[in-house]
Design an enzyme around this catalytic site. Structure first.
Site, PDB file in Angstrom:
ATOM      1  N   TYR A 152       0.848  -1.205   0.000  1.00  0.00           N
ATOM      2  CA  TYR A 152       0.000   0.000   0.000  1.00  0.00           C
ATOM      3  C   TYR A 152       0.886   1.260   0.000  1.00  0.00           C
ATOM      4  O   TYR A 152       0.526   2.297  -0.538  1.00  0.00           O
ATOM      5  CB  TYR A 152      -0.977  -0.015   1.173  1.00  0.00           C
ATOM      6  CG  TYR A 152      -2.181   0.877   0.945  1.00  0.00           C
ATOM      7  CD1 TYR A 152      -2.971   0.731  -0.194  1.00  0.00           C
ATOM      8  CD2 TYR A 152      -2.534   1.881   1.849  1.00  0.00           C
ATOM      9  CE1 TYR A 152      -4.069   1.552  -0.416  1.00  0.00           C
ATOM     10  CE2 TYR A 152      -3.629   2.698   1.637  1.00  0.00           C
ATOM     11  CZ  TYR A 152      -4.391   2.523   0.497  1.00  0.00           C
ATOM     12  OH  TYR A 152      -5.477   3.350   0.282  1.00  0.00           O
TER      13      TYR A 152
ATOM     14  N   LYS B  57      -3.294   8.479   2.523  1.00  0.00           N
ATOM     15  CA  LYS B  57      -4.543   8.304   3.292  1.00  0.00           C
ATOM     16  C   LYS B  57      -4.405   8.854   4.706  1.00  0.00           C
ATOM     17  O   LYS B  57      -5.374   9.355   5.275  1.00  0.00           O
ATOM     18  CB  LYS B  57      -4.951   6.831   3.334  1.00  0.00           C
ATOM     19  CG  LYS B  57      -5.426   6.259   1.991  1.00  0.00           C
ATOM     20  CD  LYS B  57      -6.651   6.964   1.444  1.00  0.00           C
ATOM     21  CE  LYS B  57      -7.247   6.188   0.270  1.00  0.00           C
ATOM     22  NZ  LYS B  57      -8.330   6.951  -0.407  1.00  0.00           N
TER      23      LYS B  57
HETATM   24  P1  NAD Z   1     -12.419   2.837  -8.426  1.00  0.00           P
HETATM   25  O1  NAD Z   1     -11.272   2.604  -9.314  1.00  0.00           O
HETATM   26  O2  NAD Z   1     -13.732   2.342  -8.851  1.00  0.00           O
HETATM   27  O3  NAD Z   1     -12.552   4.395  -8.065  1.00  0.00           O
HETATM   28  C1  NAD Z   1     -11.449   5.269  -8.085  1.00  0.00           C
HETATM   29  C2  NAD Z   1     -11.897   6.501  -8.849  1.00  0.00           C
HETATM   30  O4  NAD Z   1     -10.890   7.512  -8.810  1.00  0.00           O
HETATM   31  C3  NAD Z   1     -12.171   6.220 -10.332  1.00  0.00           C
HETATM   32  O5  NAD Z   1     -13.506   6.586 -10.638  1.00  0.00           O
HETATM   33  C4  NAD Z   1     -11.199   7.137 -11.053  1.00  0.00           C
HETATM   34  O6  NAD Z   1     -11.727   7.664 -12.244  1.00  0.00           O
HETATM   35  C5  NAD Z   1     -11.026   8.224 -10.014  1.00  0.00           C
HETATM   36  N1  NAD Z   1      -9.846   9.074 -10.257  1.00  0.00           N
HETATM   37  C6  NAD Z   1      -8.534   8.710 -10.260  1.00  0.00           C
HETATM   38  N2  NAD Z   1      -7.757   9.775 -10.554  1.00  0.00           N
HETATM   39  C7  NAD Z   1      -8.612  10.835 -10.702  1.00  0.00           C
HETATM   40  C8  NAD Z   1      -8.429  12.210 -11.014  1.00  0.00           C
HETATM   41  N3  NAD Z   1      -7.209  12.732 -11.235  1.00  0.00           N
HETATM   42  N4  NAD Z   1      -9.535  13.008 -11.111  1.00  0.00           N
HETATM   43  C9  NAD Z   1     -10.756  12.501 -10.900  1.00  0.00           C
HETATM   44  N5  NAD Z   1     -11.007  11.213 -10.596  1.00  0.00           N
HETATM   45  C10 NAD Z   1      -9.931  10.386 -10.516  1.00  0.00           C
HETATM   46  O7  NAD Z   1     -11.972   2.170  -7.033  1.00  0.00           O
HETATM   47  P2  NAD Z   1     -12.619   2.210  -5.573  1.00  0.00           P
HETATM   48  O8  NAD Z   1     -12.047   1.048  -4.875  1.00  0.00           O
HETATM   49  O9  NAD Z   1     -14.076   2.385  -5.670  1.00  0.00           O
HETATM   50  O10 NAD Z   1     -11.947   3.507  -4.938  1.00  0.00           O
HETATM   51  C11 NAD Z   1     -12.681   4.600  -4.433  1.00  0.00           C
HETATM   52  C12 NAD Z   1     -12.066   5.115  -3.144  1.00  0.00           C
HETATM   53  O11 NAD Z   1     -12.167   4.111  -2.146  1.00  0.00           O
HETATM   54  C13 NAD Z   1     -10.594   5.481  -3.222  1.00  0.00           C
HETATM   55  O12 NAD Z   1     -10.355   6.636  -2.446  1.00  0.00           O
HETATM   56  C14 NAD Z   1      -9.918   4.294  -2.582  1.00  0.00           C
HETATM   57  O13 NAD Z   1      -8.666   4.635  -2.035  1.00  0.00           O
HETATM   58  C15 NAD Z   1     -10.927   3.980  -1.499  1.00  0.00           C
HETATM   59  N6  NAD Z   1     -10.855   2.647  -0.884  1.00  0.00           N
HETATM   60  C16 NAD Z   1     -10.849   1.523  -1.664  1.00  0.00           C
HETATM   61  C17 NAD Z   1     -10.815   0.277  -1.065  1.00  0.00           C
HETATM   62  C18 NAD Z   1     -10.778  -0.999  -1.898  1.00  0.00           C
HETATM   63  O14 NAD Z   1     -10.338  -2.027  -1.363  1.00  0.00           O
HETATM   64  N7  NAD Z   1     -11.246  -0.989  -3.127  1.00  0.00           N
HETATM   65  C19 NAD Z   1     -10.779   0.180   0.340  1.00  0.00           C
HETATM   66  C20 NAD Z   1     -10.790   1.342   1.094  1.00  0.00           C
HETATM   67  C21 NAD Z   1     -10.836   2.575   0.465  1.00  0.00           C
HETATM   68  C1  IMJ Z   2      -3.859  -0.965  -3.269  1.00  0.00           C
HETATM   69  C2  IMJ Z   2      -2.492  -1.201  -3.405  1.00  0.00           C
HETATM   70  C3  IMJ Z   2      -1.826  -2.083  -2.586  1.00  0.00           C
HETATM   71  C4  IMJ Z   2      -2.506  -2.765  -1.603  1.00  0.00           C
HETATM   72  C5  IMJ Z   2      -3.860  -2.540  -1.479  1.00  0.00           C
HETATM   73  C6  IMJ Z   2      -4.551  -1.641  -2.308  1.00  0.00           C
HETATM   74  N1  IMJ Z   2      -4.798  -3.053  -0.601  1.00  0.00           N
HETATM   75  C7  IMJ Z   2      -6.016  -2.517  -0.844  1.00  0.00           C
HETATM   76  C8  IMJ Z   2      -5.908  -1.634  -1.925  1.00  0.00           C
HETATM   77  C9  IMJ Z   2      -4.473  -4.044   0.424  1.00  0.00           C
HETATM   78  C10 IMJ Z   2      -7.241  -2.825  -0.070  1.00  0.00           C
HETATM   79  C11 IMJ Z   2      -7.025  -0.828  -2.537  1.00  0.00           C
HETATM   80  N2  IMJ Z   2      -7.100   0.534  -1.936  1.00  0.00           N
HETATM   81  C12 IMJ Z   2      -7.503   0.613  -0.537  1.00  0.00           C
HETATM   82  C13 IMJ Z   2      -6.760   1.704  -2.603  1.00  0.00           C
HETATM   83  O1  IMJ Z   2      -6.864   2.769  -2.010  1.00  0.00           O
HETATM   84  C14 IMJ Z   2      -6.262   1.673  -3.983  1.00  0.00           C
HETATM   85  C15 IMJ Z   2      -5.687   2.747  -4.551  1.00  0.00           C
HETATM   86  C16 IMJ Z   2      -5.018   2.742  -5.835  1.00  0.00           C
HETATM   87  C17 IMJ Z   2      -5.004   1.655  -6.691  1.00  0.00           C
HETATM   88  C18 IMJ Z   2      -4.312   1.730  -7.907  1.00  0.00           C
HETATM   89  C19 IMJ Z   2      -4.208   0.570  -8.838  1.00  0.00           C
HETATM   90  C20 IMJ Z   2      -3.881   0.969 -10.250  1.00  0.00           C
HETATM   91  C21 IMJ Z   2      -2.965   2.140 -10.364  1.00  0.00           C
HETATM   92  N3  IMJ Z   2      -2.939   3.076  -9.381  1.00  0.00           N
HETATM   93  C22 IMJ Z   2      -3.660   2.940  -8.224  1.00  0.00           C
HETATM   94  N4  IMJ Z   2      -3.705   3.991  -7.358  1.00  0.00           N
HETATM   95  C23 IMJ Z   2      -4.374   3.904  -6.211  1.00  0.00           C
HETATM   96  O2  IMJ Z   2      -2.254   2.282 -11.378  1.00  0.00           O
END
Ligand code: NAD
Ligand code: IMJ
Length: 254
Positions: free
Chosen positions: A154, A161
Protein backbone atom coordinates in the site's frame (compact mmCIF):
# COMPACT_ATOMS: atom_id res chain seq x y z
CA UNK A 1 -36.75 8.65 3.12
CA UNK A 2 -33.77 9.98 5.04
CA UNK A 3 -32.12 11.68 2.04
CA UNK A 4 -35.35 13.05 0.51
CA UNK A 5 -34.61 16.21 -1.52
CA UNK A 6 -30.89 16.16 -0.69
CA UNK A 7 -28.63 16.93 -3.64
CA UNK A 8 -25.47 14.82 -3.76
CA UNK A 9 -22.43 15.31 -6.00
CA UNK A 10 -20.39 12.11 -6.42
CA UNK A 11 -16.73 12.07 -7.49
CA UNK A 12 -15.24 8.67 -8.36
CA UNK A 13 -17.69 6.36 -10.13
CA UNK A 14 -15.68 4.40 -12.72
CA UNK A 15 -18.00 1.38 -13.12
CA UNK A 16 -20.67 -0.57 -11.26
CA UNK A 17 -18.08 -2.11 -8.93
CA UNK A 18 -16.84 1.28 -7.70
CA UNK A 19 -17.42 2.10 -4.04
CA UNK A 20 -18.95 5.36 -5.30
CA UNK A 21 -21.52 3.28 -7.23
CA UNK A 22 -22.59 1.47 -4.03
CA UNK A 23 -22.86 4.86 -2.32
CA UNK A 24 -24.92 6.29 -5.21
CA UNK A 25 -27.32 3.31 -5.20
CA UNK A 26 -27.91 3.69 -1.49
CA UNK A 27 -28.33 7.47 -1.77
CA UNK A 28 -30.89 6.95 -4.56
CA UNK A 29 -32.79 4.35 -2.55
CA UNK A 30 -33.09 6.84 0.29
CA UNK A 31 -34.41 9.66 -1.89
CA UNK A 32 -31.36 11.74 -2.88
CA UNK A 33 -30.84 13.55 -6.18
CA UNK A 34 -27.53 12.59 -7.81
CA UNK A 35 -24.90 14.19 -10.05
CA UNK A 36 -21.72 12.43 -11.18
CA UNK A 37 -18.27 13.61 -12.15
CA UNK A 38 -16.03 11.70 -14.55
CA UNK A 39 -12.40 11.99 -15.52
CA UNK A 40 -11.73 11.65 -19.25
CA UNK A 41 -13.86 10.36 -22.13
CA UNK A 42 -13.23 6.68 -21.41
CA UNK A 43 -14.90 7.05 -18.02
CA UNK A 44 -17.60 9.36 -19.43
CA UNK A 45 -18.86 6.46 -21.55
CA UNK A 46 -19.14 4.34 -18.41
CA UNK A 47 -20.68 7.02 -16.20
CA UNK A 48 -23.38 8.07 -18.72
CA UNK A 49 -25.35 4.78 -18.53
CA UNK A 50 -24.77 4.55 -14.77
CA UNK A 51 -26.23 8.02 -14.29
CA UNK A 52 -29.22 7.02 -16.45
CA UNK A 53 -29.76 3.82 -14.49
CA UNK A 54 -29.60 5.62 -11.13
CA UNK A 55 -31.70 8.56 -12.36
CA UNK A 56 -28.86 11.10 -12.04
CA UNK A 57 -29.73 14.72 -12.90
CA UNK A 58 -26.48 15.43 -14.82
CA UNK A 59 -22.84 14.41 -15.26
CA UNK A 60 -19.80 16.67 -15.64
CA UNK A 61 -16.06 16.33 -16.31
CA UNK A 62 -13.54 16.84 -13.51
CA UNK A 63 -9.92 15.81 -13.18
CA UNK A 64 -9.33 16.61 -9.50
CA UNK A 65 -5.69 17.56 -10.17
CA UNK A 66 -6.90 20.59 -12.15
CA UNK A 67 -7.96 23.71 -10.22
CA UNK A 68 -9.59 25.00 -13.42
CA UNK A 69 -11.71 21.87 -13.89
CA UNK A 70 -12.70 21.88 -10.22
CA UNK A 71 -13.74 25.55 -10.43
CA UNK A 72 -15.58 24.92 -13.70
CA UNK A 73 -17.39 21.94 -12.16
CA UNK A 74 -18.52 23.93 -9.11
CA UNK A 75 -19.82 26.67 -11.42
CA UNK A 76 -21.72 24.12 -13.50
CA UNK A 77 -23.22 22.42 -10.43
CA UNK A 78 -24.29 25.85 -9.11
CA UNK A 79 -26.00 26.62 -12.42
CA UNK A 80 -27.80 23.26 -12.37
CA UNK A 81 -28.82 23.03 -8.71
CA UNK A 82 -27.93 26.30 -6.96
CA UNK A 83 -26.75 24.53 -3.82
CA UNK A 84 -25.79 21.00 -2.71
CA UNK A 85 -26.16 18.97 0.49
CA UNK A 86 -23.65 16.16 0.03
CA UNK A 87 -20.22 15.84 -1.60
CA UNK A 88 -18.65 12.39 -1.95
CA UNK A 89 -14.91 12.10 -2.66
CA UNK A 90 -14.13 8.54 -3.77
CA UNK A 91 -10.92 9.17 -5.67
CA UNK A 92 -7.36 7.88 -5.31
CA UNK A 93 -4.33 7.35 -7.50
CA UNK A 94 -0.68 6.42 -7.18
CA UNK A 95 1.53 5.08 -9.96
CA UNK A 96 1.73 1.30 -10.19
CA UNK A 97 5.49 1.31 -9.45
CA UNK A 98 4.77 2.98 -6.13
CA UNK A 99 2.32 0.25 -5.07
CA UNK A 100 4.92 -2.49 -4.96
CA UNK A 101 8.33 -3.15 -3.46
CA UNK A 102 9.87 -0.96 -0.76
CA UNK A 103 8.21 2.28 0.36
CA UNK A 104 11.66 3.82 0.70
CA UNK A 105 11.99 3.68 -3.10
CA UNK A 106 9.08 6.09 -3.65
CA UNK A 107 10.20 8.91 -5.95
CA UNK A 108 9.46 12.59 -5.25
CA UNK A 109 7.19 12.60 -8.29
CA UNK A 110 5.32 9.49 -7.19
CA UNK A 111 4.87 10.85 -3.69
CA UNK A 112 3.50 14.16 -4.99
CA UNK A 113 1.15 12.43 -7.45
CA UNK A 114 -0.36 10.22 -4.73
CA UNK A 115 -0.74 13.19 -2.38
CA UNK A 116 -2.15 15.43 -5.11
CA UNK A 117 -4.84 13.06 -6.42
CA UNK A 118 -5.66 11.23 -3.19
CA UNK A 119 -5.33 13.87 -0.46
CA UNK A 120 -5.04 17.48 -1.70
CA UNK A 121 -8.03 16.99 -4.02
CA UNK A 122 -10.37 16.81 -1.02
CA UNK A 123 -9.12 20.19 0.20
CA UNK A 124 -9.49 21.71 -3.27
CA UNK A 125 -13.03 20.32 -3.68
CA UNK A 126 -14.07 21.55 -0.23
CA UNK A 127 -12.77 25.04 -1.05
CA UNK A 128 -14.46 25.17 -4.45
CA UNK A 129 -17.82 23.86 -3.21
CA UNK A 130 -17.83 25.68 0.15
CA UNK A 131 -20.04 28.49 -1.16
CA UNK A 132 -22.77 26.14 -2.41
CA UNK A 133 -22.81 23.62 0.47
CA UNK A 134 -26.01 24.06 2.47
CA UNK A 135 -26.01 24.23 6.29
CA UNK A 136 -26.57 20.65 7.49
CA UNK A 137 -24.45 19.46 4.56
CA UNK A 138 -22.07 16.51 4.61
CA UNK A 139 -18.71 15.82 2.95
CA UNK A 140 -17.66 12.16 2.82
CA UNK A 141 -14.40 10.61 1.62
CA UNK A 142 -12.98 7.08 1.47
CA UNK A 143 -9.92 5.86 3.26
CA UNK A 144 -8.22 2.57 4.14
CA UNK A 145 -6.57 0.98 7.20
CA UNK A 146 -3.17 1.14 5.44
CA UNK A 147 -3.04 4.74 6.73
CA UNK A 148 -2.72 3.42 10.30
CA UNK A 149 -0.71 0.21 9.94
CA UNK A 150 1.74 -1.06 7.35
CA UNK A 151 -0.11 -3.07 4.71
CA UNK A 152 2.21 -4.74 2.17
CA UNK A 153 2.41 -2.77 -1.11
CA UNK A 154 0.00 0.00 0.00
CA UNK A 155 3.11 2.12 0.53
CA UNK A 156 2.71 5.74 -0.59
CA UNK A 157 -1.09 5.38 -0.65
CA UNK A 158 -0.95 4.68 3.11
CA UNK A 159 0.89 7.96 3.63
CA UNK A 160 -1.59 9.81 1.39
CA UNK A 161 -4.54 8.30 3.29
CA UNK A 162 -2.98 9.39 6.60
CA UNK A 163 -2.88 12.93 5.17
CA UNK A 164 -6.49 12.57 3.97
CA UNK A 165 -7.68 11.45 7.42
CA UNK A 166 -5.90 14.30 9.15
CA UNK A 167 -7.33 16.65 6.54
CA UNK A 168 -10.83 15.43 7.45
CA UNK A 169 -10.31 16.68 11.01
CA UNK A 170 -9.02 20.10 9.94
CA UNK A 171 -11.75 20.51 7.31
CA UNK A 172 -14.39 19.48 9.87
CA UNK A 173 -13.04 22.21 12.14
CA UNK A 174 -13.13 24.82 9.34
CA UNK A 175 -16.66 23.89 8.21
CA UNK A 176 -18.20 23.29 11.65
CA UNK A 177 -19.38 26.89 12.02
CA UNK A 178 -21.35 26.52 8.79
CA UNK A 179 -22.97 23.33 10.13
CA UNK A 180 -21.25 21.34 7.39
CA UNK A 181 -19.80 18.00 8.54
CA UNK A 182 -16.72 16.24 7.11
CA UNK A 183 -16.09 12.52 7.68
CA UNK A 184 -14.26 9.56 6.19
CA UNK A 185 -15.32 5.96 5.77
CA UNK A 186 -12.48 3.49 6.19
CA UNK A 187 -13.63 0.60 4.03
CA UNK A 188 -12.30 -2.94 4.16
CA UNK A 189 -10.73 -4.33 0.96
CA UNK A 190 -13.09 -4.65 -2.03
CA UNK A 191 -12.27 -6.00 -5.51
CA UNK A 192 -12.77 -2.79 -7.52
CA UNK A 193 -10.83 -1.37 -10.48
CA UNK A 194 -8.49 0.24 -7.94
CA UNK A 195 -7.76 -3.19 -6.49
CA UNK A 196 -7.16 -4.91 -9.83
CA UNK A 197 -3.60 -5.88 -10.53
CA UNK A 198 -2.69 -5.55 -6.85
CA UNK A 199 -0.50 -8.54 -6.09
CA UNK A 200 -1.90 -11.01 -3.55
CA UNK A 201 -5.25 -9.18 -3.28
CA UNK A 202 -7.01 -12.55 -3.05
CA UNK A 203 -4.82 -13.44 -0.05
CA UNK A 204 -5.83 -10.18 1.63
CA UNK A 205 -9.54 -10.93 1.10
CA UNK A 206 -9.00 -14.46 2.47
CA UNK A 207 -7.18 -13.06 5.51
CA UNK A 208 -10.18 -10.84 6.32
CA UNK A 209 -12.53 -13.84 5.93
CA UNK A 210 -10.56 -15.79 8.51
CA UNK A 211 -9.64 -12.98 10.93
CA UNK A 212 -12.28 -10.20 10.92
CA UNK A 213 -14.89 -10.53 13.69
CA UNK A 214 -17.67 -10.93 11.09
CA UNK A 215 -15.56 -13.54 9.18
CA UNK A 216 -16.35 -12.04 5.78
CA UNK A 217 -15.54 -9.09 3.54
CA UNK A 218 -17.51 -5.88 3.25
CA UNK A 219 -19.66 -5.00 0.19
CA UNK A 220 -19.99 -1.67 -1.62
CA UNK A 221 -23.68 -1.74 -0.60
CA UNK A 222 -22.66 -1.77 3.06
CA UNK A 223 -20.21 1.09 2.53
CA UNK A 224 -23.02 2.91 0.69
CA UNK A 225 -25.43 2.45 3.59
CA UNK A 226 -22.92 3.95 6.05
CA UNK A 227 -22.42 6.84 3.61
CA UNK A 228 -26.21 7.33 3.61
CA UNK A 229 -26.12 7.59 7.41
CA UNK A 230 -23.26 10.12 7.24
CA UNK A 231 -25.06 12.11 4.52
CA UNK A 232 -28.31 12.17 6.48
CA UNK A 233 -29.45 14.19 9.48
CA UNK A 234 -29.27 10.99 11.55
CA UNK A 235 -25.52 11.72 11.92
CA UNK A 236 -26.02 15.43 12.70
CA UNK A 237 -23.44 15.43 15.53
CA UNK A 238 -20.82 13.29 13.77
CA UNK A 239 -17.94 15.23 12.21
CA UNK A 240 -14.16 14.88 11.90
CA UNK A 241 -14.68 11.13 12.28
CA UNK A 242 -13.18 8.07 10.56
CA UNK A 243 -15.89 5.39 10.48
CA UNK A 244 -14.60 1.83 9.93
CA UNK A 245 -16.79 -0.27 7.64
CA UNK A 246 -14.55 -3.32 7.64
CA UNK A 247 -16.40 -6.19 9.33
CA UNK A 248 -14.49 -5.27 12.50
CA UNK A 249 -11.01 -6.05 11.17
CA UNK A 250 -9.36 -2.90 12.57
CA UNK A 251 -10.36 -3.87 16.11
CA UNK A 252 -8.48 -7.18 16.32
CA UNK A 253 -4.75 -7.79 16.77
CA UNK A 254 -4.66 -11.48 15.73
P1 NAD B 1 -12.42 2.84 -8.43
O1 NAD B 1 -11.27 2.60 -9.31
O2 NAD B 1 -13.73 2.34 -8.85
O3 NAD B 1 -12.55 4.39 -8.06
C1 NAD B 1 -11.45 5.27 -8.09
C2 NAD B 1 -11.90 6.50 -8.85
O4 NAD B 1 -10.89 7.51 -8.81
C3 NAD B 1 -12.17 6.22 -10.33
O5 NAD B 1 -13.51 6.59 -10.64
C4 NAD B 1 -11.20 7.14 -11.05
O6 NAD B 1 -11.73 7.66 -12.24
C5 NAD B 1 -11.03 8.22 -10.01
N1 NAD B 1 -9.85 9.07 -10.26
C6 NAD B 1 -8.53 8.71 -10.26
N2 NAD B 1 -7.76 9.78 -10.55
C7 NAD B 1 -8.61 10.83 -10.70
C8 NAD B 1 -8.43 12.21 -11.01
N3 NAD B 1 -7.21 12.73 -11.23
N4 NAD B 1 -9.54 13.01 -11.11
C9 NAD B 1 -10.76 12.50 -10.90
N5 NAD B 1 -11.01 11.21 -10.60
C10 NAD B 1 -9.93 10.39 -10.52
O7 NAD B 1 -11.97 2.17 -7.03
P2 NAD B 1 -12.62 2.21 -5.57
O8 NAD B 1 -12.05 1.05 -4.87
O9 NAD B 1 -14.08 2.39 -5.67
O10 NAD B 1 -11.95 3.51 -4.94
C11 NAD B 1 -12.68 4.60 -4.43
C12 NAD B 1 -12.07 5.12 -3.14
O11 NAD B 1 -12.17 4.11 -2.15
C13 NAD B 1 -10.59 5.48 -3.22
O12 NAD B 1 -10.36 6.64 -2.45
C14 NAD B 1 -9.92 4.29 -2.58
O13 NAD B 1 -8.67 4.64 -2.03
C15 NAD B 1 -10.93 3.98 -1.50
N6 NAD B 1 -10.85 2.65 -0.88
C16 NAD B 1 -10.85 1.52 -1.66
C17 NAD B 1 -10.82 0.28 -1.06
C18 NAD B 1 -10.78 -1.00 -1.90
O14 NAD B 1 -10.34 -2.03 -1.36
N7 NAD B 1 -11.25 -0.99 -3.13
C19 NAD B 1 -10.78 0.18 0.34
C20 NAD B 1 -10.79 1.34 1.09
C21 NAD B 1 -10.84 2.57 0.46
C1 IMJ C 1 -3.86 -0.96 -3.27
C2 IMJ C 1 -2.49 -1.20 -3.40
C3 IMJ C 1 -1.83 -2.08 -2.59
C4 IMJ C 1 -2.51 -2.77 -1.60
C5 IMJ C 1 -3.86 -2.54 -1.48
C6 IMJ C 1 -4.55 -1.64 -2.31
N1 IMJ C 1 -4.80 -3.05 -0.60
C7 IMJ C 1 -6.02 -2.52 -0.84
C8 IMJ C 1 -5.91 -1.63 -1.93
C9 IMJ C 1 -4.47 -4.04 0.42
C10 IMJ C 1 -7.24 -2.82 -0.07
C11 IMJ C 1 -7.02 -0.83 -2.54
N2 IMJ C 1 -7.10 0.53 -1.94
C12 IMJ C 1 -7.50 0.61 -0.54
C13 IMJ C 1 -6.76 1.70 -2.60
O1 IMJ C 1 -6.86 2.77 -2.01
C14 IMJ C 1 -6.26 1.67 -3.98
C15 IMJ C 1 -5.69 2.75 -4.55
C16 IMJ C 1 -5.02 2.74 -5.83
C17 IMJ C 1 -5.00 1.66 -6.69
C18 IMJ C 1 -4.31 1.73 -7.91
C19 IMJ C 1 -4.21 0.57 -8.84
C20 IMJ C 1 -3.88 0.97 -10.25
C21 IMJ C 1 -2.97 2.14 -10.36
N3 IMJ C 1 -2.94 3.08 -9.38
C22 IMJ C 1 -3.66 2.94 -8.22
N4 IMJ C 1 -3.71 3.99 -7.36
C23 IMJ C 1 -4.37 3.90 -6.21
O2 IMJ C 1 -2.25 2.28 -11.38
Amino acid sequence: MILQDKKAVIFGVANDRSIAYGISESFKKHGAKLAFSYMGDAIKKRVEPISEKLGGDFIFPCDVTSDEQIAESAKFVKEQWGTIDVLVHSVAFATKEDLQGRYVDTSRDGFLTAMNVSAYSLVALCKAYEGILNPGGSVICLTYYGSQKVVPNYNVMGVAKAALESSVRYLASDFGQKQVRVNAISAGPIKTLSASGISDFRDILNHIETHAPLRRNVTTTEVGNTATFLASDLSSAVTGEIVYVDCGFQSVAF
